[in-house]
Scaffold this motif. Structure first.
Motif, mmCIF file in Angstrom:
data_model
loop_
_atom_site.group_PDB
_atom_site.id
_atom_site.type_symbol
_atom_site.label_atom_id
_atom_site.label_comp_id
_atom_site.label_asym_id
_atom_site.label_seq_id
_atom_site.Cartn_x
_atom_site.Cartn_y
_atom_site.Cartn_z
ATOM 1 N N TRP A 108 153.284 86.110 -15.802
ATOM 2 C CA TRP A 108 152.580 85.620 -14.981
ATOM 3 C C TRP A 108 151.280 86.678 -14.457
ATOM 4 N N ALA A 109 151.379 88.147 -15.275
ATOM 5 C CA ALA A 109 150.333 88.925 -15.244
ATOM 6 C C ALA A 109 149.061 88.452 -16.336
ATOM 7 N N MET A 110 149.607 87.918 -17.726
ATOM 8 C CA MET A 110 148.853 87.042 -18.078
ATOM 9 C C MET A 110 148.261 85.913 -17.322
ATOM 10 N N ARG A 111 148.935 85.105 -16.890
ATOM 11 C CA ARG A 111 148.060 84.336 -16.063
ATOM 12 C C ARG A 111 147.383 84.492 -15.123
ATOM 13 N N ALA A 112 147.990 85.736 -14.216
ATOM 14 C CA ALA A 112 147.275 86.181 -13.318
ATOM 15 C C ALA A 112 145.367 86.890 -14.049
ATOM 16 N N GLU A 113 145.728 87.311 -14.264
ATOM 17 C CA GLU A 113 144.324 88.238 -15.116
ATOM 18 C C GLU A 113 143.905 88.426 -16.084
ATOM 19 N N ILE A 122 152.383 96.639 -24.445
ATOM 20 C CA ILE A 122 151.811 96.935 -23.041
ATOM 21 C C ILE A 122 150.456 95.734 -23.175
ATOM 22 N N LEU A 123 150.528 95.057 -21.682
ATOM 23 C CA LEU A 123 149.238 94.416 -21.609
ATOM 24 C C LEU A 123 147.748 95.172 -21.506
ATOM 25 N N MET A 124 147.199 94.861 -22.527
ATOM 26 C CA MET A 124 145.479 96.017 -22.358
ATOM 27 C C MET A 124 144.995 95.505 -21.549
ATOM 28 N N HIS A 125 143.997 96.149 -21.307
ATOM 29 C CA HIS A 125 143.389 96.203 -19.686
ATOM 30 C C HIS A 125 141.911 96.166 -19.795
ATOM 31 N N GLU A 127 139.771 97.210 -18.001
ATOM 32 C CA GLU A 127 138.658 99.014 -17.599
ATOM 33 C C GLU A 127 140.720 99.639 -17.709
ATOM 34 N N TYR A 128 141.491 99.721 -17.114
ATOM 35 C CA TYR A 128 142.479 100.214 -17.289
ATOM 36 C C TYR A 128 143.739 101.061 -18.513
ATOM 37 N N GLY A 129 142.884 100.186 -18.983
ATOM 38 C CA GLY A 129 144.224 100.272 -21.088
ATOM 39 C C GLY A 129 145.361 99.917 -20.808
ATOM 40 N N LEU A 130 146.197 101.014 -21.250
ATOM 41 C CA LEU A 130 147.204 101.153 -21.455
ATOM 42 C C LEU A 130 148.326 101.581 -19.612
ATOM 43 N N TRP A 131 147.390 101.826 -19.451
ATOM 44 C CA TRP A 131 147.783 102.933 -17.986
ATOM 45 C C TRP A 131 147.637 102.522 -17.315
ATOM 46 N N HIS A 132 148.487 101.098 -16.514
ATOM 47 C CA HIS A 132 148.793 100.082 -15.304
ATOM 48 C C HIS A 132 150.268 99.662 -15.439
ATOM 49 N N ILE A 146 143.217 82.088 -4.089
ATOM 50 C CA ILE A 146 142.665 83.074 -5.305
ATOM 51 C C ILE A 146 141.756 82.348 -6.483
ATOM 52 N N PRO A 147 140.936 82.932 -6.778
ATOM 53 C CA PRO A 147 140.241 83.032 -7.779
ATOM 54 C C PRO A 147 140.728 82.747 -9.037
ATOM 55 N N GLU A 148 140.633 82.185 -9.586
ATOM 56 C CA GLU A 148 141.015 82.345 -11.163
ATOM 57 C C GLU A 148 140.521 83.101 -12.079
ATOM 58 N N ALA A 149 141.576 83.307 -12.930
ATOM 59 C CA ALA A 149 141.144 84.538 -13.914
ATOM 60 C C ALA A 149 140.340 84.270 -14.757
ATOM 61 N N ASP A 150 139.447 84.979 -15.711
ATOM 62 C CA ASP A 150 138.628 84.755 -16.746
ATOM 63 C C ASP A 150 139.401 85.162 -17.732
ATOM 64 N N ALA A 151 139.775 84.520 -18.621
ATOM 65 C CA ALA A 151 140.356 85.777 -19.310
ATOM 66 C C ALA A 151 139.438 86.766 -20.226
ATOM 67 N N ALA A 152 140.087 88.289 -20.534
ATOM 68 C CA ALA A 152 139.856 88.927 -20.157
ATOM 69 C C ALA A 152 139.054 89.556 -21.552
ATOM 70 N N ILE A 153 138.932 90.638 -21.954
ATOM 71 C CA ILE A 153 137.318 90.976 -23.052
ATOM 72 C C ILE A 153 139.301 91.807 -23.601
ATOM 73 N N HIS A 154 139.399 91.300 -24.409
ATOM 74 C CA HIS A 154 141.239 91.664 -25.464
ATOM 75 C C HIS A 154 140.453 93.369 -26.535
ATOM 76 N N LEU A 155 140.847 93.802 -25.196
ATOM 77 C CA LEU A 155 140.196 95.558 -26.738
ATOM 78 C C LEU A 155 140.704 95.981 -28.009
ATOM 79 N N CYS A 156 142.393 95.063 -27.852
ATOM 80 C CA CYS A 156 142.439 96.151 -29.021
ATOM 81 C C CYS A 156 141.942 94.562 -30.872
ATOM 82 N N ASP A 157 140.816 94.232 -30.244
ATOM 83 C CA ASP A 157 140.551 92.839 -30.829
ATOM 84 C C ASP A 157 139.443 93.657 -32.286
#
Length: 229
Positions: A108-113, A122-125, A127-132, A146-157
């Motif tokens: 759900w979280a991956m789909r929502a954000e 842990i999901l990488m955010h 802005e928040y990194g791993l601290w969420h 509900i606004p559809e979430a865009d694919a977030a920048i994946h900092l781990c890449d």
């Protein structure tokens, strides 16, 4: 994701009184597994509830001090109480990551954000990194705008060094996964004092979202729960 429209904005305001935030949401598609809403009718929408950094910690600590006796899983209990109260005010059903049978909160979280897992799981955010964290969700029997979430920048890449896979003395995390028993043995042993006092060394080695890093006492609390110290 920012929610400003009523009633979602009002829900966000109610959650903010306890340091919690909305973490995105979506409308269920036709053919998805049916979950019950507050009346037992099928839920059509879900809003995720969680935290960024340790914002809920002071609220949780004040609640904990008011309890007449020790409580098993106190953070889960507090989160559930807060989210259930909000759900009742807004005609929703509250669910929790600890509910049985388990609900697919990470999916759900991956789909929502639009997030992806880090090497630690842990999901990488962005802005928040791993601290969420995700503390629960609200299920509604009506569709919500509900606004559809865009694919977030994946900092781990973009992270070449991967310090999160190099800082644990026993190599608990690797490309092969998580060595759960090795981690527990280390945390319980004499060499695990830094982990017990300040949290997972691999997680703390991640350079992203440092301003949201949980304080040492919060990390120690979570380590006690994880390792059953």
């Amino acid at each position: 994701m920012t929610f400003s429209l009523s009633p979602v904005g009002k829900i966000a305001t109610a959650l903010a009184a306890n340091g919690l935030i909305l973490r995105g949401g979506f409308n269920f598609a036709d053919g998805e597994p049916v979950l019950a809403g507050p009346s037992g009718a099928p839920a059509k929408s879900v809003l995720l509830v969680g935290q960024a950094g340790a914002a809920p910690w002071p609220h949780f600590q004040r609640w904990l001090k008011r309890q007449p006796q020790p409580i098993a899983d106190p953070l889960d209990t507090w989160s559930r109480e807060v989210i259930v109260a909000v759900a009742q005010d807004f005609g929703a059903r509250a669910v929790s990551p600890s509910d049985r049978p388990y609900l697919p909160f990470q999916q759900w979280a991956m789909r929502a954000e639009g997030l992806k897992p880090s090497p630690l799981g842990i999901l990488m955010h962005p802005e928040y990194g791993l601290w969420h964290a995700y503390r629960g969700a609200l299920l509604f029997e009506q569709e919500i705008a509900i606004p559809e979430a865009d694919a977030a920048i994946h900092l781990c890449d973009a992270c070449i060094e991967k310090p999160c896979l190099k800082s644990c003395p026993v190599g608990a995390y690797s490309v092969d996964g998580f060595a759960h028993q090795a981690c527990l043995a280390h945390v319980h042993g004499t060499g695990g004092a830094p982990c017990r006092a300040g949290g997972c060394l691999d997680r703390n080695a991640c350079p992203y979202g440092a301003e949201y890093r949980y304080p040492a006492d919060v990390q120690a609390f979570h380590m006690v729960a994880f390792a059953e110290l």
